[in-house]
Design a protein around this motif. Structure first.
Motif, PDB file in Angstrom:
ATOM      1  N   ILE A 138      47.433  29.201  47.329  1.00 38.77           N
ATOM      2  CA  ILE A 138      46.723  28.444  48.390  1.00 38.77           C
ATOM      3  C   ILE A 138      45.668  29.863  48.827  1.00 38.77           C
ATOM      4  CG2 ILE A 138      46.451  27.546  50.389  1.00 38.77           C
ATOM      5  CD1 ILE A 138      47.551  25.879  48.087  1.00 38.77           C
ATOM      6  N   LEU A 139      46.528  30.783  49.142  1.00 39.17           N
ATOM      7  CA  LEU A 139      45.645  32.027  49.592  1.00 39.17           C
ATOM      8  C   LEU A 139      46.050  33.213  48.813  1.00 39.17           C
ATOM      9  CD1 LEU A 139      46.256  31.790  53.408  1.00 39.17           C
ATOM     10  CD2 LEU A 139      44.251  31.053  52.264  1.00 39.17           C
ATOM     11  N   ASN A 140      45.061  34.135  48.439  1.00 37.73           N
ATOM     12  CA  ASN A 140      45.173  35.083  47.692  1.00 37.73           C
ATOM     13  C   ASN A 140      44.498  36.526  48.331  1.00 37.73           C
ATOM     14  OD1 ASN A 140      45.805  36.679  45.430  1.00 37.73           O
ATOM     15  ND2 ASN A 140      43.916  36.202  44.335  1.00 37.73           N
ATOM     16  N   LYS A 141      45.456  37.296  48.741  1.00 39.72           N
ATOM     17  CA  LYS A 141      45.115  38.716  49.474  1.00 39.72           C
ATOM     18  C   LYS A 141      43.791  38.719  50.384  1.00 39.72           C
ATOM     19  CE  LYS A 141      46.873  41.057  45.453  1.00 39.72           C
ATOM     20  NZ  LYS A 141      46.718  42.106  44.441  1.00 39.72           N
ATOM     21  N   VAL A 142      44.209  37.698  51.187  1.00 41.92           N
ATOM     22  CA  VAL A 142      43.173  37.646  52.399  1.00 41.92           C
ATOM     23  C   VAL A 142      43.313  38.675  53.290  1.00 41.92           C
ATOM     24  CG1 VAL A 142      42.028  36.213  53.998  1.00 41.92           C
ATOM     25  CG2 VAL A 142      42.759  35.324  51.973  1.00 41.92           C
ATOM     26  N   ASP A 184      46.595  41.354  56.532  1.00 42.12           N
ATOM     27  CA  ASP A 184      46.262  42.591  55.401  1.00 42.12           C
ATOM     28  C   ASP A 184      46.892  42.047  54.078  1.00 42.12           C
ATOM     29  OD1 ASP A 184      45.105  44.701  53.971  1.00 42.12           O
ATOM     30  OD2 ASP A 184      47.052  45.752  54.165  1.00 42.12           O
ATOM     31  N   ARG A 185      46.011  41.702  53.200  1.00 45.90           N
ATOM     32  CA  ARG A 185      46.583  41.177  51.678  1.00 45.90           C
ATOM     33  C   ARG A 185      47.684  40.017  51.944  1.00 45.90           C
ATOM     34  NH1 ARG A 185      47.305  46.471  51.641  1.00 45.90           N
ATOM     35  NH2 ARG A 185      49.767  46.266  51.904  1.00 45.90           N
ATOM     36  N   SER A 241      53.068  36.412  51.753  1.00 45.62           N
ATOM     37  CA  SER A 241      53.351  37.455  51.588  1.00 45.62           C
ATOM     38  C   SER A 241      52.378  38.423  52.325  1.00 45.62           C
ATOM     39  CB  SER A 241      53.567  37.877  50.123  1.00 45.62           C
ATOM     40  OG  SER A 241      52.271  37.726  49.266  1.00 45.62           O
ATOM     41  N   GLY A 242      52.356  39.494  52.625  1.00 43.36           N
ATOM     42  CA  GLY A 242      51.286  40.228  53.175  1.00 43.36           C
ATOM     43  C   GLY A 242      51.833  40.883  54.636  1.00 43.36           C
TER      44      GLY A 242
END
Length: 266
Positions: free
Chosen positions: A15-19, A4-5, A56-57
């Motif tokens: 590179i990744l944003n809230k996936v 989550d996120r 993060s997430g």
């Protein structure tokens, strides 16, 4: 698996944003996107591969011990013991046969206390499962070839008198190859086997690209993981071989109730 996120940055570059997403048993989750979109990064984060950036997430892992117990949350670090990871590039040794490759992986990854006969049975079951039984005694080809001096020093294992297994197959991973596991049944290559491998060195023929990809999958499957991560398993394959690989993954998910997460270059 629930994520989550999930965000990931290297320095100031995102590179990744809230996936977010969910991968369930008996289902195949495909992460699709163009080059540089972060597909491989996401799989590596889910597999807890060591990364230099900042993540993060929330990552959550749920397991069901048996049919009588319910699903419960466990520390996400347990995923390293429950999952296998298949890299995009096939890291195979061309001079080994398909069965030798899987048996070497089984010797390294299955419990030392597990009887040798059970390991061989597991390898043969995996060969049938992946549709590789017909090429089990064919050399992989197209990979690194041992030098003559290295080959003469190599140690092999004969499980049933018909298939020698090169104990140096994964020396790059574990130099000592845990020789105590194979020392009781080790023997040097016979002259006939050396001649056979010399002929192969000249021709350097082997199995197809799709079969190599399935061999790479088999190296993870011999340890019977509940979760399988695959980084672009169809990249570089023609339409037929790509279909065969995905059909194999579909059967693993539905017939074996495994959780499969893969990335697809699109």
């Amino acid at each position: 698996i629930e994520f989550d996120r999930v965000s990931y940055t290297v320095g100031a570059m995102p590179i990744l944003n809230k996936v977010s997403g969910v991968a369930r048993p008996g289902r195949l989750l495909a992460v699709m996107g163009p080059s540089g979109s972060g597909k491989s990064t996401l799989l590596e984060l889910l597999h807890l591969k060591q990364k230099s950036g900042r993540m993060s997430g929330d990552l959550n892992l749920f397991v069901k011990k048996d049919s009588h117990s319910g699903v419960k949350s466990v520390p996400y670090g347990e995923i390293r013991h429950l999952s296998g990871y298949v890299d995009q590039d096939d890291a195979l040794i061309g001079e080994l046969t398909v069965r030798e490759t899987l048996l070497s992986s089984a010797m390294l990854n299955l419990p030392e206390a597990m009887p040798r006969s059970d390991k061989i049975r597991k390898v043969d079951d995996t060969l049938h499962q992946l549709g590789l039984w017909g090429v089990r005694n064919v050399m992989v080809g197209g990979g690194a070839i041992f030098s003559e001096s290295k080959r003469r020093q190599s140690v092999s294992v004969s499980e049933s008198g018909d298939v020698p297994v090169n104990a140096d197959a994964h020396a790059m991973k574990v130099k000592t190859i845990r020789r105590r596991r194979v020392s009781n049944n080790s023997s040097l290559y016979s002259e006939k086997e050396v001649r056979r491998r010399k002929v192969f060195k000249r021709s350097n023929r082997g199995i197809s690209g799709g079969e190599k990809r399935r061999v790479s999958m088999g190296m993870s499957l011999v340890s019977d993981p509940s979760i399988i991560f695959l980084d672009e398993p169809t990249s570089g394959l023609d339409s037929h071989n790509a279909y065969v690989v995905l059909d194999t993954l579909h059967k693993l998910a539905h017939d074996e109730s495994k959780t499969i997460v893969c990335s697809i270059h699109q």
